[in-house]
Design an enzyme around this catalytic site. Structure first.
Site, PDB file in Angstrom:
ATOM      1  N   TYR A  44      50.755  41.368  34.025  1.00 50.74           N
ATOM      2  CA  TYR A  44      49.861  40.231  33.652  1.00 50.74           C
ATOM      3  C   TYR A  44      48.626  40.827  32.824  1.00 50.74           C
ATOM      4  O   TYR A  44      48.248  40.424  31.967  1.00 50.74           O
ATOM      5  CB  TYR A  44      49.212  39.859  34.951  1.00 50.74           C
ATOM      6  CG  TYR A  44      48.239  38.652  34.861  1.00 50.74           C
ATOM      7  CD1 TYR A  44      48.825  37.279  34.435  1.00 50.74           C
ATOM      8  CD2 TYR A  44      46.982  38.590  35.200  1.00 50.74           C
ATOM      9  CE1 TYR A  44      47.733  36.299  34.403  1.00 50.74           C
ATOM     10  CE2 TYR A  44      45.941  38.086  35.214  1.00 50.74           C
ATOM     11  CZ  TYR A  44      46.523  36.749  34.695  1.00 50.74           C
ATOM     12  OH  TYR A  44      45.607  35.580  34.690  1.00 50.74           O
ATOM     13  N   LYS A  60      47.308  39.836  29.288  1.00 54.00           N
ATOM     14  CA  LYS A  60      45.765  39.273  28.949  1.00 54.00           C
ATOM     15  C   LYS A  60      45.264  40.349  27.951  1.00 54.00           C
ATOM     16  O   LYS A  60      44.309  40.031  27.316  1.00 54.00           O
ATOM     17  CB  LYS A  60      45.322  39.173  30.204  1.00 54.00           C
ATOM     18  CG  LYS A  60      45.660  38.154  31.160  1.00 54.00           C
ATOM     19  CD  LYS A  60      45.696  36.920  30.605  1.00 54.00           C
ATOM     20  CE  LYS A  60      46.186  35.710  31.597  1.00 54.00           C
ATOM     21  NZ  LYS A  60      45.861  34.213  30.790  1.00 54.00           N
ATOM     22  N   ASN A  75      45.162  28.074  28.265  1.00 50.35           N
ATOM     23  CA  ASN A  75      44.570  28.167  29.905  1.00 50.35           C
ATOM     24  C   ASN A  75      45.951  28.717  30.627  1.00 50.35           C
ATOM     25  O   ASN A  75      45.738  29.281  31.608  1.00 50.35           O
ATOM     26  CB  ASN A  75      44.024  26.965  30.417  1.00 50.35           C
ATOM     27  CG  ASN A  75      43.624  27.015  31.707  1.00 50.35           C
ATOM     28  OD1 ASN A  75      42.838  28.111  32.418  1.00 50.35           O
ATOM     29  ND2 ASN A  75      44.632  26.251  32.744  1.00 50.35           N
ATOM     30  N   SER A  82      41.641  37.211  31.198  1.00 50.80           N
ATOM     31  CA  SER A  82      41.132  37.741  32.486  1.00 50.80           C
ATOM     32  C   SER A  82      40.635  38.942  32.381  1.00 50.80           C
ATOM     33  O   SER A  82      40.777  39.948  31.425  1.00 50.80           O
ATOM     34  CB  SER A  82      42.447  37.747  33.273  1.00 50.80           C
ATOM     35  OG  SER A  82      42.456  38.537  34.557  1.00 50.80           O
TER      36      SER A  82
END
Length: 254
Positions: A155, A159, A90, A142
């Site tokens: 990011y 992801k 997580n 995400s």
């Protein structure tokens, strides 16, 4: 949900917004909770709260970007709590910025936490799960990794990579019948979102996100936690390699 009582569950970034919600839900289900986080104060408060409610919980200050530290911490968890039954990756970090305005030191930090961190965790934990022929992995990616997101280029890169890696691990772990699945939160009220959307401009971005979500609200950490528990349970024993958005309908990917 079936099969969560007395299971040892390891959650990275467990002291954060989504992470703490996941920890609490596992504790309510009767699981033993191992929390990996760098925020010692928040982690200590969380584990104390969980223990006060009657749960078994332990915190471990671990930098998931450090391969050797991860291996040592995972070994310690199994020595102290027992074999790890469920791994929830997580932990994450980002700051909103257009890609051409960023520099390599920023890329390195985002990649280290959001991509190499989960790689280190998989390598350490899945070796043990594979040897025992049992376990579950749930990775928090995400929707930015599915459809992209402005001001989250690196990011999104991480992801998206985590999604592809998870599908590959689902295939590699299928002989041992160890499910590996992915949960993709949409816009969710967390510190990470606050980092991405700061000040007056940030409030306008948040308002725009709410308008874009068909359900008409931001996600809450508990929205994500419920899906994580389901995928970790015996009810989801025949589900692997799947990517599920928890976004109030903002992203509808078949």
């Amino acid at each position: 949900m079936k099969g969560l009582k007395d299971k040892v569950v390891l959650i990275t970034g467990g002291a954060g917004g989504i992470g703490s919600a996941i920890c609490r839900r596992f504790a309510e289900a009767g699981s033993t909770v191992a929390v990996f986080d760098l925020n010692s104060d928040a982690m200590q408060k969380l584990t104390s709260d969980l223990e006060a409610s009657g749960a078994r919980a332990c915190g471990y200050k671990v930098d998931i970007t450090d391969h050797d530290a991860v291996n040592a911490a995972v070994a310690r968890v199994e020595d102290e709590l027992g074999p790890i039954d469920v791994l929830v990756n997580n932990a994450g970090w980002d700051i909103g910025a257009f890609f051409l305005q960023t520099e390599k030191p920023f890329w390195d930090k985002v990649v280290a936490i959001n991509l190499y961190g989960p790689l280190n965790m998989h390598h350490a934990v899945l070796k043990r799960m594979s040897a025992r022929g049992t376990g579950r992995v749930v990775n928090i990616s995400s929707d930015a990794g599915r459809v992209g997101s402005s001001m989250e280029a690196v990011y999104s890169f991480c992801k998206g990579g985590l999604i592809a890696f998870s599908k590959t691990m689902a295939r590699e772990m299928s002989r041992q019948q160890i499910p590996v699945n992915v949960v993709c939160p949409g816009p969710t009220e967390t510190a990470l979102l606050d980092n991405l959307a700061q000040g007056e401009k940030g409030e306008k971005i948040k308002a725009g996100l709410v308008r874009a979500v068909p359900f008409g609200r931001m996600g809450q950490p508990d929205d994500v936690a419920g899906m994580v528990l389901f995928l970790s349970s015996d009810d989801a024993a025949f589900i692997t390699g799947q990517v599920i958005s928890v976004s109030g309908g903002l992203t509808m990917v078949g």
